[in-house]
Scaffold this active site. Structure first.
Site, short mmCIF file in Angstrom:
data_model
loop_
_atom_site.label_atom_id
_atom_site.label_comp_id
_atom_site.label_asym_id
_atom_site.label_seq_id
_atom_site.Cartn_x
_atom_site.Cartn_y
_atom_site.Cartn_z
N ASN A 141 0.85 -1.18 0.00
CA ASN A 141 0.00 0.00 0.00
C ASN A 141 0.89 1.25 0.00
O ASN A 141 1.69 1.40 -0.95
CB ASN A 141 -1.11 -0.02 1.06
CG ASN A 141 -0.65 -0.29 2.49
OD1 ASN A 141 -0.25 -1.40 2.83
ND2 ASN A 141 -0.71 0.76 3.32
N ASP A 142 0.88 2.06 1.01
CA ASP A 142 1.55 3.37 0.93
C ASP A 142 3.02 3.32 0.48
O ASP A 142 3.75 2.45 0.95
CB ASP A 142 1.58 4.02 2.32
CG ASP A 142 0.22 4.06 2.99
OD1 ASP A 142 0.17 4.53 4.13
OD2 ASP A 142 -0.76 3.58 2.40
N GLN A 157 4.74 0.07 2.17
CA GLN A 157 4.04 -0.83 3.09
C GLN A 157 3.90 -2.18 2.38
O GLN A 157 3.39 -2.24 1.24
CB GLN A 157 2.66 -0.25 3.42
CG GLN A 157 2.75 1.02 4.26
CD GLN A 157 3.24 0.71 5.67
OE1 GLN A 157 2.46 0.35 6.55
NE2 GLN A 157 4.54 0.82 5.90
N SER A 205 3.68 3.40 8.06
CA SER A 205 4.25 4.38 7.12
C SER A 205 5.16 5.40 7.78
O SER A 205 5.08 5.66 8.98
CB SER A 205 3.11 5.11 6.40
OG SER A 205 2.59 4.25 5.40
N ARG A 244 0.34 8.58 13.70
CA ARG A 244 1.17 7.85 12.73
C ARG A 244 1.57 8.68 11.52
O ARG A 244 1.10 9.81 11.36
CB ARG A 244 0.45 6.58 12.28
CG ARG A 244 -0.92 6.80 11.64
CD ARG A 244 -1.51 5.46 11.19
NE ARG A 244 -2.81 5.61 10.59
CZ ARG A 244 -3.97 5.59 11.28
NH1 ARG A 244 -3.96 5.46 12.59
NH2 ARG A 244 -5.13 5.73 10.66
N ASP A 245 2.45 8.03 10.73
CA ASP A 245 2.83 8.49 9.39
C ASP A 245 3.74 9.74 9.40
O ASP A 245 3.45 10.75 8.77
CB ASP A 245 1.58 8.77 8.53
CG ASP A 245 0.66 7.58 8.49
OD1 ASP A 245 -0.53 7.74 8.18
OD2 ASP A 245 1.12 6.46 8.79
N GLU A 286 -4.72 10.80 7.63
CA GLU A 286 -3.55 9.91 7.49
C GLU A 286 -2.52 10.59 6.59
O GLU A 286 -2.85 11.57 5.89
CB GLU A 286 -3.97 8.56 6.86
CG GLU A 286 -4.96 7.79 7.71
CD GLU A 286 -5.31 6.41 7.16
OE1 GLU A 286 -5.52 6.27 5.94
OE2 GLU A 286 -5.36 5.48 7.96
N TRP A 342 -8.63 2.00 -0.38
CA TRP A 342 -8.90 0.99 0.65
C TRP A 342 -10.27 0.34 0.51
O TRP A 342 -10.51 -0.73 1.06
CB TRP A 342 -8.76 1.62 2.02
CG TRP A 342 -7.34 1.75 2.47
CD1 TRP A 342 -6.61 2.89 2.56
CD2 TRP A 342 -6.46 0.69 2.84
NE1 TRP A 342 -5.33 2.62 3.00
CE2 TRP A 342 -5.21 1.27 3.17
CE3 TRP A 342 -6.59 -0.68 2.95
CZ2 TRP A 342 -4.12 0.52 3.60
CZ3 TRP A 342 -5.50 -1.44 3.37
CH2 TRP A 342 -4.28 -0.84 3.69
C1 KTE Z 1 -6.93 0.80 6.45
O1 KTE Z 1 -6.91 3.20 6.73
C2 KTE Z 1 -6.66 2.03 7.34
O2 KTE Z 1 -7.20 -0.24 7.26
C3 KTE Z 1 -5.25 2.03 7.80
O3 KTE Z 1 -5.26 2.90 8.84
C4 KTE Z 1 -4.27 2.43 6.65
O4 KTE Z 1 -3.42 3.46 7.14
C5 KTE Z 1 -0.56 1.05 7.32
O5 KTE Z 1 -1.62 2.65 5.88
C6 KTE Z 1 -2.34 3.82 6.27
C7 KTE Z 1 -1.35 4.64 7.10
O6 KTE Z 1 -1.99 5.57 7.93
C8 KTE Z 1 -0.63 3.54 7.86
O7 KTE Z 1 0.64 3.95 8.34
C9 KTE Z 1 -0.49 2.46 6.78
C10 KTE Z 1 -2.81 4.62 5.06
O8 KTE Z 1 -0.22 0.14 6.27
O9 KTE Z 1 -3.05 3.83 3.95
#
Ligand code: KTE
Length: 520
Positions: free
Chosen positions: A36-37, A55, A98, A165-166, A217, A303
Site C-alpha cells: 500500500n503506501d 508498506q 508508514s 502515525r505516518d 492519514e 482501501w
Molecule cells: C486501512 O486506513 C486504514 O485499514 C489504515 O489505517 C491504513 O493506514 C498502514 O496505511 C495507512 C497509514 O496511515 C498507515 O501507516 C499504513 C494509510 O499500512 O493507507
C-alpha cells in the site's frame, strides 16, 4: 476428432501467461505480496540511485499480516528493482507502518561515522504499530539504504495514543532544524514537531482543516515554485480514509506559508489532489537534485477494494512519479486559482514508439481514428482538441482503450470530454465479476477550464492518458487536474488499441499522438 486437451492446455497456458502480464510495466509493483503506501522515497546522490520503500506484506496479497517496509531502487524512476523486505517487525502483532527517510548529512543524529558518505546517511522514521499504541521510531542505514538498524532507544516520540502515525520528516534550512508532520488521526489533527537531532521532538502546531472523513492519514508538507514567478509557496497534503465524497481514500491539499514551526493556509479552500479513485498516501522524495523539481509518488489504489483487486501474485502499485509545481489557472472565466500542477516522469529506460500522429484534423461523426499497438499494453496518448462554439444536443469526444480479442470478446474503457456538460469523464466499467464490486465506482468526472479561448469562442483543451496494463492516469491541460484509476479487464485481455471519435460533425479539431511504451 480434434484432441481438446492440448487445445485446453493451450488456452489455459495462454490465459495464465497473459494473466500475469497484466502487471504494470512502468510503475512499481512488488514481485509477490501486497503493497500500500509508498514510504520514505529518497535519492542517493553518491550512487545516483532513487530508493522507494513501501508498506509490504511479503507473504500475503491482502495486507492482513504484520506489515514490513519493502524496498525498491531505480536509476530512472520508471524501471525498479524489488529488494524485498528491508525493515520488519520484531514481534508478532506489530507492524512497521508508514513513514519517511531523510539524509542526515551533518550527522545530527550521531548515528554515523566518517565511513558513511554524508549523501548516504539515511535515517528512516516510521510508526511502530501495535494494538496498544502507535509510536514513532528511528532506523538508520550505513549501506545506502539497503539495510537498516533500529535505534536502540526507540521510540523517539509517543503520546499514549493508538492513532498517531505516518511521520513525514524534512530538513528546514531557514529555521535550521528537522520538521515532522504526522497525523493524530482520529482527533483530526496534523501535528507539526521540530527537532535538532531526529531523536528529541517538540510540538509546534496542531493543524485541522478540510474534509475530515473518518480519519486523517499520511500528511506531507512541500515547498513548490509558482510558475511564471520567482515565488514559492508551501503545500500541506492530507489524506483521509475512509469518507472521501468520491468514496474511500483520497488526498486533499492546502496552500499557504510555513516558517519551520507553523503552517498558515492562504484561504479556506480545500483542494482535491487527484480526482480519480486510486491516488492515495502521496509522499515527496527526499534529497533529490534541485533540477529534478519536487518529485512525489502515491499508491494507486483505494482501501474500499484494494484487498480484492484481481491481480496475482501481487496486489498494489504506485502511480507514476510526478513533478510538482503551482500555477495560477482559471477556476472559471472570472477567477484564477493557485493550483497544483502535476507532470509525469518518464525515465530513460522507457522505449517510446510513435504509432500515430494526426495534426489539425476536424473529426466527423462517422469516422474514428483507430490505432493498434503491439500489445505491450502501455500507451502514452495525447489529444489536444479545439471545440467549435456550435451548439448541438450531443457534443462528445470519446477516447476508447480497447483490449485484444479473447474468444471473440473485446473489452474497453472510455474517457473523453462532453462539451454540453463541460466536463471530462472516465468510464472504467467492464462487464466482469470484479467490476460488480459496489465500491469500484466506474464513472468519474472532472472539470478544467479551456487552455485558451479565441475571439470566435473556439476553446482548446489538452487530454493526456497514460495506460499501463491496468492503470489509467489522465492529465488535463498539462496537469492542472489529474484523474488516476486502476481498471480491470477480464483475464487474458490487455489494452491493445486506441480509438478516438466524436458524437457530431465538425465539433472537434484534434492533434493526436499515440506512443506505445516498453522498457529496455
Ligand atoms: C486501512 O486506513 C486504514 O485499514 C489504515 O489505517 C491504513 O493506514 C498502514 O496505511 C495507512 C497509514 O496511515 C498507515 O501507516 C499504513 C494509510 O499500512 O493507507
Amino acid at each position: 476428432m480434434i484432441s481438446i486437451i492440448p487445445l485446453l492446455l493451450g488456452t489455459l497456458h495462454t490465459t495464465m501467461a497473459l494473466a500475469s502480464s497484466n502487471r504494470p510495466l512502468i510503475h512499481f509493483t512488488p514481485q509477490n505480496g501486497w503493497m500500500n503506501d509508498p514510504n520514505g522515497p529518497w535519492y542517493d546522490a553518491k550512487d545516483e540511485l532513487y530508493h522507494l520503500y513501501f508498506q509490504y506484506t511479503p507473504n500475503d496479497t491482502t495486507g492482513q499480516l504484520d506489515i514490513h517496509w519493502g524496498h525498491a531502487s531505480s536509476t530512472d524512476l520508471s524501471k525498479w528493482t524489488d529488494h524485498g523486505s528491508v525493515i520488519a517487525p520484531d514481534r508478532e502483532g506489530e507492524g512497521i507502518f508508514s513513514g519517511s527517510v531523510v539524509v542526515d548529512y551533518n550527522n545530527t543524529s550521531g548515528f554515523f561515522n566518517d565511513s558513511v558518505d554524508p549523501r548516504q546517511r539515511a535515517v528512516a522514521l516510521y510508526t511502530l504499530h501495535s494494538e496498544d499504541a502507535q509510536v514513532q521510531e528511528l532506523a538508520y542505514s550505513t549501506d545506502g539504504g539497503f539495510t537498516f538498524e533500529k535505534y536502540e532507544n526507540n521510540p523517539v516520540l509517543e503520546v499514549n495514543s493508538t492513532q498517531f502515525r505516518d511521520p513525514k520528516v524534512f530538513w528546514h534550512e531557514p529555521s535550521n532544524h528537522w520538521v515532522m508532520v504526522l497525523a493524530k488521526s482520529q482527533e483530526y489533527k496534523i501535528q507539526i514537531f521540530g527537532s535538532t537531532d531526529l531523536k528529541n521532538w517538540v510540538l509546534h502546531l496542531n493543524f485541522s482543516a478540510g474534509l475530515y472523513g473518518n480519519q486523517y492519514e499520511c500528511p506531507g508538507l512541500m515547498e513548490l515554485p509558482v510558475e511564471g514567478t520567482d515565488k514559492k509557496k508551501w503545500v500541506m497534503i492530507l489524506a483521509i480514509n475512509p469518507g472521501m465524497p468520491s468514496g474511500g481514500s483520497a488526498n486533499q491539499y492546502f496552500i499557504g506559508d510555513f516558517d519551520g514551526y507553523k503552517f498558515t493556509p492562504d484561504d479556506h479552500q480545500t483542494r482535491i489532489h487527484d480526482h480519480g479513485k486510486d491516488y492515495y498516501a502521496f509522499q515527496t522524495f527526499s534529497d533529490t537534485p534541485s533540477e529534478d523539481g519536487v518529485l512525489g509518488v502515491a499508491w494507486a489504489s483505494n482501501w474500499q477494494y484494494a484487498r480484492h483487486v484481481p491481480t496475482d501474485p501481487w496486489r498494489g502499485s504506485t502511480g507514476i512519479v510526478r513533478n510538482h509545481t503551482l500555477a495560477k489557472v482559471p477556476g472559471n472565466p472570472e477567477t484564477d486559482l493557485l493550483t497544483l500542477v502535476q507532470t509525469p516522469i518518464f525515465g530513460d529506460s522507457i522505449k517510446r514508439q510513435n504509432l500515430h500522429k494526426t495534426l489539425n484534423h476536424t473529426l466527423s461523426k462517422n469516422e474514428s481514428i483507430s490505432v493498434s499497438g503491439n500489445s505491450t499494453g502501455v500507451f502514452d496518448i495525447e489529444v489536444e482538441f479545439t471545440l467549435s462554439p456550435k451548439e448541438l444536443n450531443s457534443r462528445q469526444l470519446q477516447l476508447s482503450i480497447l483490449s485484444n480479442k479473447v474468444h471473440g470478446t473485446q473489452e474497453e474503457i472510455k474517457l473523453g470530454y462532453d462539451a454540453n456538460v463541460e466536463a471530462f469523464f472516465v468510464d472504467r466499467g467492464v462487464d466482469n465479476e470484479f467490476n460488480k464490486n459496489v465500491f469500484f465506482t466506474d464513472k468519474i468526472s472532472a472539470i478544467a477550464e479551456p487552455l485558451k479561448t479565441d475571439e470566435d469562442g473556439y476553446k482548446t483543451y489538452k487530454l493526456r492518458a497514460i495506460v499501463d496494463k491496468n492503470l489509467l492516469e489522465v492529465f488535463l491541460n498539462d496537469g492542472v487536474s489529474t484523474i488516476t484509476n486502476t481498471f480491470f479487464f477480464s483475464s487474458g485481455h490487455l489494452p491493445e488499441s486506441v480509438k478516438l471519435g466524436a458524437s457530431a460533425d465538425e465539433i472537434y479539431t484534434v492533434d493526436v499522438t499515440v506512443d506505445e511504451l516498453s522498457l529496455e
